[in-house]
Write an enzyme that holds these catalytic residues in place. Structure first.
Site, PDB file in Angstrom:
ATOM      1  N   THR A 188       0.818  -1.209   0.000  1.00 11.47           N
ATOM      2  CA  THR A 188       0.000   0.000   0.000  1.00 11.47           C
ATOM      3  C   THR A 188       0.849   1.255   0.000  1.00 11.47           C
ATOM      4  O   THR A 188       2.003   1.238   0.462  1.00 11.47           O
ATOM      5  CB  THR A 188      -0.906   0.011   1.252  1.00 11.47           C
ATOM      6  OG1 THR A 188      -1.579   1.265   1.359  1.00 11.47           O
ATOM      7  CG2 THR A 188      -0.093  -0.189   2.527  1.00 11.47           C
ATOM      8  N   ASP A 189       0.277   2.355  -0.479  1.00  6.99           N
ATOM      9  CA  ASP A 189       0.968   3.634  -0.416  1.00  6.99           C
ATOM     10  C   ASP A 189       1.014   4.191   1.001  1.00  6.99           C
ATOM     11  O   ASP A 189       1.778   5.122   1.289  1.00  6.99           O
ATOM     12  CB  ASP A 189       0.336   4.651  -1.363  1.00  6.99           C
ATOM     13  CG  ASP A 189      -1.134   4.930  -1.082  1.00  6.99           C
ATOM     14  OD1 ASP A 189      -1.718   4.283  -0.184  1.00  6.99           O
ATOM     15  OD2 ASP A 189      -1.716   5.797  -1.770  1.00  6.99           O
ATOM     16  N   GLU A 190       0.227   3.618   1.901  1.00  9.63           N
ATOM     17  CA  GLU A 190       0.177   4.152   3.263  1.00  9.63           C
ATOM     18  C   GLU A 190       1.492   3.961   4.015  1.00  9.63           C
ATOM     19  O   GLU A 190       1.720   4.618   5.038  1.00  9.63           O
ATOM     20  CB  GLU A 190      -0.985   3.532   4.032  1.00  9.63           C
ATOM     21  CG  GLU A 190      -2.335   3.871   3.419  1.00  9.63           C
ATOM     22  CD  GLU A 190      -3.510   3.515   4.305  1.00  9.63           C
ATOM     23  OE1 GLU A 190      -3.399   3.670   5.528  1.00  9.63           O
ATOM     24  OE2 GLU A 190      -4.541   3.085   3.752  1.00  9.63           O
ATOM     25  N   LYS A 234       2.294  -3.233   7.297  1.00  6.25           N
ATOM     26  CA  LYS A 234       2.579  -3.437   5.876  1.00  6.25           C
ATOM     27  C   LYS A 234       4.007  -3.014   5.541  1.00  6.25           C
ATOM     28  O   LYS A 234       4.677  -3.642   4.712  1.00  6.25           O
ATOM     29  CB  LYS A 234       1.574  -2.668   5.019  1.00  6.25           C
ATOM     30  CG  LYS A 234       0.184  -3.269   5.006  1.00  6.25           C
ATOM     31  CD  LYS A 234       0.162  -4.694   4.447  1.00  6.25           C
ATOM     32  CE  LYS A 234       0.443  -4.734   2.954  1.00  6.25           C
ATOM     33  NZ  LYS A 234       0.337  -6.124   2.414  1.00  6.25           N
ATOM     34  N   TYR A 249      -1.853  -0.356  10.917  1.00 10.21           N
ATOM     35  CA  TYR A 249      -1.962  -1.037   9.622  1.00 10.21           C
ATOM     36  C   TYR A 249      -0.764  -0.750   8.737  1.00 10.21           C
ATOM     37  O   TYR A 249      -0.089  -1.673   8.250  1.00 10.21           O
ATOM     38  CB  TYR A 249      -3.252  -0.619   8.910  1.00 10.21           C
ATOM     39  CG  TYR A 249      -3.236  -0.925   7.425  1.00 10.21           C
ATOM     40  CD1 TYR A 249      -3.072  -2.228   6.971  1.00 10.21           C
ATOM     41  CD2 TYR A 249      -3.358   0.093   6.484  1.00 10.21           C
ATOM     42  CE1 TYR A 249      -3.036  -2.512   5.607  1.00 10.21           C
ATOM     43  CE2 TYR A 249      -3.331  -0.185   5.129  1.00 10.21           C
ATOM     44  CZ  TYR A 249      -3.163  -1.484   4.696  1.00 10.21           C
ATOM     45  OH  TYR A 249      -3.118  -1.761   3.357  1.00 10.21           O
TER      46      TYR A 249
END
Length: 361
Positions: free
Chosen positions: A144-146, A173, A169
């Protein structure tokens, strides 16, 4: 049947294939290749196989569900041996930020320990393959870009952006990304990584923003808008993401990462208002649906802005999104309106009635 996979890729293992993005990948490969699909999924609250089952008997015969939790190392290793894959696409993850705020331990176990267990199992499988199969084998890790944190008013994430996760989260990741990269550099495991922006589209479990807004509006209930609604996300239609994943998995450079974004930067408020406008057209009896928009207390640690620069995957692999946000959103709204029964069934099965979660920081 034309194939999206190169010669030698006949057995594909998808982790999280009963989830939103993983399910879209499994359906694409069943519909457009002759590969045998092994779907490793723990079948958690957001898992559902309805979309796969609707493909018909020929496709379903090439699909095998391996109901395994990646936190179980022995079961994971046994599942990899059973699948005997030529390609592994790792999509299994706990992914809802709000749930990570309330229960971070589940995210560490699933996303970090689970990825470690998969890497060990896949490494053992790869090392035991004959030379010709070793040369074709790949593990594709989807992230993810997060993991990159929060942007200001300008700039976009790229493959060289430093990691700066802000939620349980995204931290889990980020850890999984680093593990995959380390297994490539230390053990030579042939891997490719991708980091995507916010996905949307059919079959998404109705706890994420777009399906939540649709279902709240249809029910005439208040539509929650976090904070001032100015948090910006880069929206990516799930089928466009699948296109990118297949290119990265089969043509990407080993050890390389690719950022995938949909050229769809919008604030949460703009997204909510766009959904309401579409519902005004499709269900005018409830118009104006925007009257239901209700500001609520912001989520703890809510990143202000995400945006992705997809130049690398566009220039190296030729990927471009096929849907703009307006087209993708209209198709998504129409799908949910036609599948309200499915939404009720999966929410009831998960014991989730649309209530807000993730406020207990």
């Amino acid at each position: 049947m034309p194939s999206l996979l190169p010669e030698g890729i006949n057995r594909v293992l998808v982790t999280g294939g009963a989830g939103f993005i993983g399910g879209a990948m499994v359906r694409r490969l069943l519909a457009h290749t002759t590969a045998t699909m092994f779907n490793l999924d723990k079948c958690g609250y957001a898992s559902d196989l309805t979309g796969i089952e609707r493909l018909g008997p020929e496709a379903v015969q090439r699909h095998q569900l391996l109901r395994v939790d990646l936190t179980d190392a022995d079961a994971t290793a046994a599942a990899v041996r059973q699948a005997d894959p030529d390609l592994v696409m790792h999509l299994a993850a706990e992914s809802h930020v709000d749930r990570s705020i309330d229960g971070p331990g589940t995210f560490i176990e699933s996303n970090v320990i689970g990825t470690y267990n998969l890497l060990q199992a896949v490494r053992a499988h790869w090392e035991a393959l004959p030379a010709e199969r070793q040369q074709c084998f790949r593990l594709h890790h989807i992230s993810t870009d997060e993991v990159f944190g929060s942007l200001g008013a300008t700039g976009r994430f790229s493959e060289t952006t430093p990691y700066d996760p802000r939620s349980p989260y995204s931290a889990s990741k980020a850890a999984s990304d680093h593990l995959v990269s380390a297994w490539h550099h230390t053990y030579g495991l042939p891997v490719v990584l991708t980091n995507c922006s916010n996905n949307y589209g059919p079959w998404q479990f109705p706890e994420k923003l777009i399906p939540v807004v649709i279902l709240k509006a249809v029910a005439g209930e208040p539509i929650p808008l976090y904070g001032d609604g100015a948090n910006v996300r880069d929206w990516l239609y799930v089928d466009d993401h699948v296109d990118a994943l297949l290119l990265a998995a089969t043509q990407g450079q080993l050890g390389r990462s690719y950022c995938v974004g949909g050229h769809g930067e919008l604030s949460n408020k703009q997204v909510v208002e766009a959904i309401c406008a579409l519902l005004d057209q499709r269900r005018p009896a409830g118009a104006p649906h925007a009257r239901l928009i209700t500001p609520v207390k912001d989520r703890p640690g809510h990143d202000r802005r995400y945006a992705i620069d997809p130049t690398r995957i566009s220039t190296e692999l030729g990927w471009q999104p096929r849907h703009n946000f307006e087209e993708g959103l209209a198709a998504t709204v129409d799908w949910y309106l036609s599948n309200l029964d499915w939404c009720d069934q999966v929410r009831e099965r998960a014991g989730y009635a649309g209530e807000r979660i993730g406020v207990g920081a």
